[in-house]
Design a protein around this motif. Structure first.
Motif, PDB file in Angstrom:
ATOM      1  N   GLU A 146       0.814  -1.220   0.000  1.00 48.02           N
ATOM      2  CA  GLU A 146       0.000   0.000   0.000  1.00 48.02           C
ATOM      3  C   GLU A 146       0.852   1.278   0.000  1.00 48.02           C
ATOM      4  O   GLU A 146       0.611   2.186  -0.768  1.00 48.02           O
ATOM      5  CB  GLU A 146      -0.925  -0.003   1.223  1.00 48.02           C
ATOM      6  CG  GLU A 146      -1.819  -1.233   1.278  1.00 48.02           C
ATOM      7  CD  GLU A 146      -2.514  -1.409   2.628  1.00 48.02           C
ATOM      8  OE1 GLU A 146      -2.575  -0.444   3.409  1.00 48.02           O
ATOM      9  OE2 GLU A 146      -2.988  -2.533   2.900  1.00 48.02           O
ATOM     10  N   GLY A 147       1.825   1.320   0.890  1.00 45.89           N
ATOM     11  CA  GLY A 147       2.570   2.558   1.093  1.00 45.89           C
ATOM     12  C   GLY A 147       3.403   2.978  -0.109  1.00 45.89           C
ATOM     13  O   GLY A 147       3.673   4.162  -0.295  1.00 45.89           O
ATOM     14  N   LEU A 148       3.832   2.004  -0.909  1.00 45.20           N
ATOM     15  CA  LEU A 148       4.658   2.329  -2.081  1.00 45.20           C
ATOM     16  C   LEU A 148       3.919   2.033  -3.383  1.00 45.20           C
ATOM     17  O   LEU A 148       4.549   1.742  -4.406  1.00 45.20           O
ATOM     18  CB  LEU A 148       5.984   1.573  -2.010  1.00 45.20           C
ATOM     19  CG  LEU A 148       6.838   1.888  -0.770  1.00 45.20           C
ATOM     20  CD1 LEU A 148       8.132   1.098  -0.799  1.00 45.20           C
ATOM     21  CD2 LEU A 148       7.148   3.385  -0.674  1.00 45.20           C
ATOM     22  N   ALA A 149       2.601   2.118  -3.338  1.00 40.77           N
ATOM     23  CA  ALA A 149       1.785   1.773  -4.514  1.00 40.77           C
ATOM     24  C   ALA A 149       2.157   2.605  -5.741  1.00 40.77           C
ATOM     25  O   ALA A 149       1.942   2.180  -6.872  1.00 40.77           O
ATOM     26  CB  ALA A 149       0.306   1.944  -4.189  1.00 40.77           C
ATOM     27  N   GLY A 150       2.705   3.769  -5.546  1.00 42.42           N
ATOM     28  CA  GLY A 150       3.057   4.632  -6.669  1.00 42.42           C
ATOM     29  C   GLY A 150       4.477   4.445  -7.175  1.00 42.42           C
ATOM     30  O   GLY A 150       4.938   5.229  -8.006  1.00 42.42           O
TER      31      GLY A 150
ATOM     32  N   VAL B 313       0.449   9.637  -3.978  1.00 32.12           N
ATOM     33  CA  VAL B 313      -0.140   8.610  -4.847  1.00 32.12           C
ATOM     34  C   VAL B 313      -0.609   7.417  -4.011  1.00 32.12           C
ATOM     35  O   VAL B 313      -1.644   6.808  -4.301  1.00 32.12           O
ATOM     36  CB  VAL B 313       0.857   8.199  -5.953  1.00 32.12           C
ATOM     37  CG1 VAL B 313       0.349   6.990  -6.723  1.00 32.12           C
ATOM     38  CG2 VAL B 313       1.085   9.373  -6.904  1.00 32.12           C
ATOM     39  N   ALA B 314       0.130   7.067  -2.948  1.00 33.63           N
ATOM     40  CA  ALA B 314      -0.317   5.977  -2.066  1.00 33.63           C
ATOM     41  C   ALA B 314      -1.658   6.323  -1.419  1.00 33.63           C
ATOM     42  O   ALA B 314      -2.548   5.475  -1.329  1.00 33.63           O
ATOM     43  CB  ALA B 314       0.739   5.695  -0.997  1.00 33.63           C
ATOM     44  N   ALA B 317      -4.278   5.912  -4.025  1.00 33.47           N
ATOM     45  CA  ALA B 317      -4.541   4.491  -4.284  1.00 33.47           C
ATOM     46  C   ALA B 317      -5.417   3.888  -3.189  1.00 33.47           C
ATOM     47  O   ALA B 317      -6.323   3.093  -3.469  1.00 33.47           O
ATOM     48  CB  ALA B 317      -3.226   3.721  -4.403  1.00 33.47           C
ATOM     49  N   ASP B 318      -5.155   4.252  -1.939  1.00 34.06           N
ATOM     50  CA  ASP B 318      -5.997   3.753  -0.846  1.00 34.06           C
ATOM     51  C   ASP B 318      -7.441   4.199  -1.032  1.00 34.06           C
ATOM     52  O   ASP B 318      -8.371   3.409  -0.854  1.00 34.06           O
ATOM     53  CB  ASP B 318      -5.479   4.273   0.513  1.00 34.06           C
ATOM     54  CG  ASP B 318      -4.391   3.389   1.095  1.00 34.06           C
ATOM     55  OD1 ASP B 318      -4.143   2.291   0.540  1.00 34.06           O
ATOM     56  OD2 ASP B 318      -3.780   3.791   2.101  1.00 34.06           O
TER      57      ASP B 318
END
Lengths: 435, 435
Positions: A146-150, B313-314, B317-318
């Motif tokens: 989640e935290g590094l989704a980008g 971005v994270a 995304a969440d």
């Protein structure tokens, strides 16, 4: 407020008991955070009579965890049985097929059956959460998923086994042998009676397999991991490393290369100034190199009942809040089969320790064998007088640090050195990992 | 697949442009992860003509960010305008009232109006996310809010301002003065033309206010933070620290004490062996002490366009995955008004540097002033010959390290020392933070 979230807990060892304790201690805060009451309604373990120091009177006892897993009395199944096969697998499968979210700390299970289990979870629309399976209390799964989704991740590496890090730390700071430190770790309960799984690097490999999948969007492939343990590391290596500005750690490393995804577990020299080098004792650490965030390091406890329970309770809280992440970030069908980058193509620096017969020109001849293969040397240390570490009769230690070269090249150079008859013992070499 | 998630982006500086670039670069992966396409459909910035190196042709231009915030063309409003008042506040409010989730990097806004904005978000059932507001690319908000949901937190502390850490690191490694390093930081763009906000500790205080609320379930109270900057730190302090096994860092520290929650920002001596001491340059780090996880440290970039965009971005995304956390972990109504632990009650070790007139018995007399108040000394270093650092005529430096004592006690002791006429300059003192 919605009805209470009912937990079924299979496995009541140190971690299981800590989960019960934590859920109880944090009950009020968890209800506020998740807007649901969380209660343990079913438990299963081998010995119903054992006193675990926690109150389980409100929970129903199940002799068979598989029956617990599919019981109508629970909403979430928490698997803390361990082991990749038989009852752990059967119970997680049963829970998922029954449409229940699962939380597990079982790295072996995930490394072996993770893809299939994630597929079932996805199909059933339930969670399969496993924060506790890698690096204990460090929220590395959440960070990658989640935290590094980008981010596009280039490399993930870390100290993932507390036993090995404890042994290497003690060897270095107390100037003890590997055998002495292993024995001590066993006495303190940091190492198993059969320590092969830890010190051979296999535990780290299971954890690395999970991290690799999350980091690179690839299907888990434990066969692709090159694994070496720490058994061959001597105090002489640690002292030479120290002198040259390095420290030795057992790392799990996964890296995107031109040839595919490289996955490897081996003793590694890291610069003493790096974050990862500061991590001593049973502590774990993971560093992620990614395009946007550049470098991120997480350091924390890799094991222990309460730290592991912290991760399990966080997974339960996410499920209670209704979060349903894909277990490995992407849908299982989109996880790609990664090209395997073979170790022979590994590109990096190497530390080499040779026990060289003390003859005129030996060091020069050895250097020539490296030069012939275009291996540049960052440093070469030859000691006239043998060090405190016993070398065979007539031999002296020679330490070389190379600049980046291929594994196949360094191996060929060392074979040539051995064939030349310059060395009294098989060469020791340790890969160097730079920040 | 559900319809695309439409982003409205206000503020197109370094971070804003990086967000656009990252959403574009990771478009495919983000869609896989979140099961939604994410598109920037509206933008607003001061200068429509400026070339930002990103393609914004598909987005509608809004001169007024408030109009963008409530526009029917967007689902999520991303506020990157900055500043606690006027247009940033107005646009976030407008978006929340219009039922749109908001993502912001604006620590000043959150420190000042965070409680009220979180209340609106909660009422409207939308997200208010601010991972980028503290420690840039480090996922510390997610870690506190979700990853440690099962923990009771005792202390959270960290290096939260890259400018200060850059200056202190440069002073130490290059043996330069504060003024020289500040000038260099300004030249390199690490410090503003008016650096007060950074070097005075106010930026760190804003970030600490947010972390404190998340860690302790308390309402934000910036008035409760004791703030001191790094302006008074000299090279002599750094060198003395080094000699005694410490390093000086500007820390934000929030701690649960018997007297309430202690919140403070000041230059701090940390043991050189601690994780936090290894963090040099513009890098940030946060350590959390909690009951279950014990100690967890996160190290990463605290600023920079791409790293900050990674956090934004994270958050996006969440939201795309449907996650709706309470902005500060707990419902706003349950965040308690914390008892403020006053600095006079702060209990800790102290470093004291005195410029002492070189008379017989001066050091002994000073030590007596400490002893009278039951302050135990860990070490006392007096140099006959003045060091490289100029002391006033006839004075020599005396360095003392105390064991834990109260701030009021150490201040009283120093007042007595000054009143005795032993010292040529006002005493310097720096609090010590131990792991």
């Amino acid at each position: 407020m919605p009805s209470a979230l009912r937990i079924g807990l299979a496995g009541l060892g140190t971690v299981g008991a800590a989960v019960v304790r934590l859920l109880d201690r944090q009950a009020e805060a968890l209800t506020s955070r998740t807007a649901r009451e969380i209660v343990v309604t079913g438990v299963s373990a081998r010995d119903p009579a054992r006193d675990r120091g926690v109150d389980l009177s409100a929970a129903k006892w199940f002799d068979d965890p598989v029956v617990l897993a599919r019981s109508g009395d629970i909403d979430i199944f928490v698997e803390l049985i361990g082991g990749a096969e038989s009852v752990a697998l059967a119970s997680v499968e049963a829970a998922l097929f029954a449409g229940k979210s699962c939380v597990t700390a079982n790295k072996a299970l995930l490394a072996t059956h993770g893809m299939r289990l994630a597929g079932i979870a996805e199909e059933k629309g339930v969670a399969l959460s496993f924060e506790a399976s890698v690096a204990g209390g460090i929220p590395i799964i959440k960070t990658l998923r989640e935290g590094l989704a980008g981010n596009s991740i280039e490399r993930v590496y870390g100290i993932l086994n507390g036993t090995c890090n404890y042994i290497l730390s003690r060897m270095e700071t107390e100037k003890l042998s590997f055998a002495e430190c292993l024995e001590e770790a066993q006495r303190l309960g940091y190492a198993e009676a059969d320590p092969t799984f830890d010190i051979g690097g296999f535990d780290t490999a299971h954890k690395l397999a999970i991290l690799t999948s999350l980091a690179f969007g690839t299907a888990i492939n434990t066969q692709a991991i090159a694994v070496e343990g720490i058994q061959s590391i001597t105090l002489a290596d640690l002292e030479a490393a120290d002198e040259l500005g390095y420290r030795v750690k057992l790392l799990g490393v996964a890296r995107r290369t031109e040839d595919g995804i490289e996955q490897r577990v081996h003793p590694t020299m890291v610069p003493k100034t790096s974050s990862i080098a500061q991590v001593m004792g049973v502590t774990n650490a993971v560093t992620i190199d990614a395009d946007a965030v550049h470098e991120l390091t997480l350091v924390g406890p890799g094991a222990g009942g309460e730290a592991t329970a912290s991760a399990i309770v966080a997974d339960i809280a996410d499920i209670a809040r209704g979060v349903r992440s894909k277990p490995f970030g992407l849908p299982v069908g989109e996880l790609v089969k990664a090209e395997i980058a073979p170790m022979q193509l590994h590109l990096g620096g190497y530390y080499v320790r040779l026990s060289v017969f003390d003859r005129p020109g030996a060091a020069a001849a050895i250097a020539t064998r490296f030069a012939e293969r275009d291996i540049s040397l960052e440093s070469i240390v030859q000691r006239r007088r043998p060090g405190v570490h016993a070398e065979p009769q007539g031999a002296v230690p020679v330490i070389l640090i190379t600049y980046a070269t291929h594994e196949a090249t360094i191996r060929a150079a060392l074979e040539a050195v051995v064939a030349d008859g310059f060395v009294a013992l098989a060469p020791q070499f340790i890969r160097i990992e730079r920040e």
